[in-house]
Design a protein around this motif. Structure first.
Motif, PDB file in Angstrom:
ATOM      1  N   LEU A 121       0.149  10.296  -0.850  1.00  0.00           N
ATOM      2  CA  LEU A 121       0.346   9.807  -2.020  1.00  0.00           C
ATOM      3  C   LEU A 121      -0.460   9.824  -3.075  1.00  0.00           C
ATOM      4  O   LEU A 121      -1.703   9.820  -2.788  1.00  0.00           O
ATOM      5  CB  LEU A 121       0.834   8.302  -1.752  1.00  0.00           C
ATOM      6  N   ALA A 122      -0.261   9.704  -4.545  1.00  0.00           N
ATOM      7  CA  ALA A 122      -1.134   9.811  -5.636  1.00  0.00           C
ATOM      8  C   ALA A 122      -1.561   8.300  -5.852  1.00  0.00           C
ATOM      9  O   ALA A 122      -2.995   8.072  -5.418  1.00  0.00           O
ATOM     10  CB  ALA A 122      -0.640  10.347  -6.918  1.00  0.00           C
ATOM     11  N   ASP A 123      -1.127   7.694  -6.427  1.00  0.00           N
ATOM     12  CA  ASP A 123      -1.297   6.119  -6.749  1.00  0.00           C
ATOM     13  C   ASP A 123      -1.233   5.244  -5.573  1.00  0.00           C
ATOM     14  O   ASP A 123      -0.461   5.575  -4.765  1.00  0.00           O
ATOM     15  CB  ASP A 123      -0.626   5.606  -7.972  1.00  0.00           C
ATOM     16  N   LEU A 124      -2.192   4.291  -5.811  1.00  0.00           N
ATOM     17  CA  LEU A 124      -2.122   3.293  -4.450  1.00  0.00           C
ATOM     18  C   LEU A 124      -0.611   2.736  -4.484  1.00  0.00           C
ATOM     19  O   LEU A 124      -0.096   2.137  -5.447  1.00  0.00           O
ATOM     20  CB  LEU A 124      -3.063   2.317  -4.709  1.00  0.00           C
ATOM     21  N   GLU A 125      -0.077   2.616  -3.240  1.00  0.00           N
ATOM     22  CA  GLU A 125       1.207   2.071  -3.338  1.00  0.00           C
ATOM     23  C   GLU A 125       1.295   0.722  -2.216  1.00  0.00           C
ATOM     24  O   GLU A 125       0.684   0.842  -0.981  1.00  0.00           O
ATOM     25  CB  GLU A 125       2.023   3.219  -2.532  1.00  0.00           C
ATOM     26  N   ILE A 126       1.676  -0.274  -2.617  1.00  0.00           N
ATOM     27  CA  ILE A 126       2.022  -1.522  -1.744  1.00  0.00           C
ATOM     28  C   ILE A 126       3.410  -1.698  -1.578  1.00  0.00           C
ATOM     29  O   ILE A 126       4.359  -1.555  -2.454  1.00  0.00           O
ATOM     30  CB  ILE A 126       1.378  -2.781  -2.558  1.00  0.00           C
ATOM     31  N   ARG A 127       3.940  -1.680  -0.056  1.00  0.00           N
ATOM     32  CA  ARG A 127       5.260  -2.007   0.162  1.00  0.00           C
ATOM     33  C   ARG A 127       5.259  -3.261   1.001  1.00  0.00           C
ATOM     34  O   ARG A 127       4.577  -3.654   1.736  1.00  0.00           O
ATOM     35  CB  ARG A 127       5.838  -0.705   0.879  1.00  0.00           C
ATOM     36  N   ASP A 128       6.558  -3.635   1.228  1.00  0.00           N
ATOM     37  CA  ASP A 128       6.808  -4.734   2.039  1.00  0.00           C
ATOM     38  C   ASP A 128       6.495  -4.046   3.523  1.00  0.00           C
ATOM     39  O   ASP A 128       7.231  -3.178   3.959  1.00  0.00           O
ATOM     40  CB  ASP A 128       8.276  -5.134   1.985  1.00  0.00           C
ATOM     41  N   GLY A 129       5.848  -4.733   4.137  1.00  0.00           N
ATOM     42  CA  GLY A 129       5.243  -4.118   5.539  1.00  0.00           C
ATOM     43  C   GLY A 129       6.289  -4.904   6.409  1.00  0.00           C
ATOM     44  O   GLY A 129       7.341  -5.825   6.331  1.00  0.00           O
ATOM     45  N   LEU A 130       5.634  -5.162   7.941  1.00  0.00           N
ATOM     46  CA  LEU A 130       6.266  -5.838   8.964  1.00  0.00           C
ATOM     47  C   LEU A 130       6.152  -7.236   9.103  1.00  0.00           C
ATOM     48  O   LEU A 130       6.465  -7.957   9.838  1.00  0.00           O
ATOM     49  CB  LEU A 130       5.684  -5.175  10.358  1.00  0.00           C
ATOM     50  N   GLY A 131       5.603  -7.854   8.168  1.00  0.00           N
ATOM     51  CA  GLY A 131       5.000  -9.450   7.788  1.00  0.00           C
ATOM     52  C   GLY A 131       4.395  -9.972   8.963  1.00  0.00           C
ATOM     53  O   GLY A 131       4.345 -11.094   9.336  1.00  0.00           O
ATOM     54  N   LEU A 132       3.200  -9.325   9.715  1.00  0.00           N
ATOM     55  CA  LEU A 132       2.340  -9.646  10.764  1.00  0.00           C
ATOM     56  C   LEU A 132       0.998 -10.100  10.325  1.00  0.00           C
ATOM     57  O   LEU A 132       0.539 -10.550  11.045  1.00  0.00           O
ATOM     58  CB  LEU A 132       2.387  -8.743  11.843  1.00  0.00           C
ATOM     59  N   ALA A 133       0.547  -9.900   9.060  1.00  0.00           N
ATOM     60  CA  ALA A 133      -0.378 -10.480   8.398  1.00  0.00           C
ATOM     61  C   ALA A 133      -0.429 -10.796   6.990  1.00  0.00           C
ATOM     62  O   ALA A 133       0.303 -10.183   6.379  1.00  0.00           O
ATOM     63  CB  ALA A 133      -1.561  -9.486   8.860  1.00  0.00           C
TER      64      ALA A 133
END
Length: 207
Positions: A121-133
């Motif tokens: 990936l080029a730009d930093l990407e934040i996505r919905d994760g597993l919800g564990l932290a």
């Protein structure tokens, strides 16, 4: 005891990676392994996580693990909330949070880590994760230079908090919504938070 072990292989032979994660477990406790083999275009069936007693997610290409497990986030978070332990290595740690930093090496057009750590990936990407932290996680921090990526994500306002974990080091949450954590291993955990006008960094290590 049934333990789901999730692995992905860019070479499309994920089964070959299982021994690296399974053998250390079998050397310590008798378990029934539930292999979850991720391949291109083949996400995990969420039902595979029903009734497991433990969950291990391996390392590799973080976006590929995210693609393979995103549809299982509810099933995994429900299992963990019910007491099932989750152990994530590298990519498995990065996709675990509610808001997951899945890769990239540039923020606002500026490189914040080496392109070799970009995860494709080029730009930093934040996505919905597993919800564990409740905070984002980056890995191989000081050793691979990704500490600056975690710092860049917070500085850019992509997340309010990130913890960058060194090699041979683990952070342990007592529960998925805990703000505090225990550090195990030989390195540091770098706890980065937005503090109004700048980032603050706390360095934590095992006692």
């Amino acid at each position: 005891m049934r333990v789901a072990v999730v692995v992905h292989d860019r070479g499309e032979n994920p089964e070959s990676l299982l021994p690296a994660y399974v053998d250390p477990l079998l050397a310590r406790i008798p378990i029934e392994v539930v292999p979850v083999l991720l391949g291109a275009g083949a996400p995990a069936n969420p039902s595979v996580f029903d009734g497991v007693d433990g969950l291990v997610v391996g390392g590799g290409l973080t976006p590929a693990y995210w693609e393979g497990l995103a549809a299982s986030a509810t099933a995994i978070s429900r299992a963990v909330a019910g007491g099932v332990p989750y152990l994530g290595f590298s990519a498995g740690a990065m996709i675990a949070p509610r808001r997951a930093l899945v890769g990239g090496y540039r923020s606002r057009g500026i490189e914040v880590c080496g392109e070799e750590c970009s995860e494709g990936l080029a730009d930093l990407e934040i996505r919905d994760g597993l919800g564990l932290a409740p905070f984002a996680v980056d890995v191989h921090a000081a050793q691979a230079g990704t500490l600056s990526r975690a710092l860049g994500a917070v500085a850019a306002g992509l997340v309010e908090r990130a913890v960058a974990v060194d090699e041979n080091t683990a952070l342990v949450l007592a529960a998925a919504d805990d703000d505090s954590f225990e550090v195990l291993g030989h390195g540091n955990c770098w706890d980065i938070r937005w503090a109004g006008t700048a980032c603050s960094v706390s360095v934590l290590r095992a006692d």
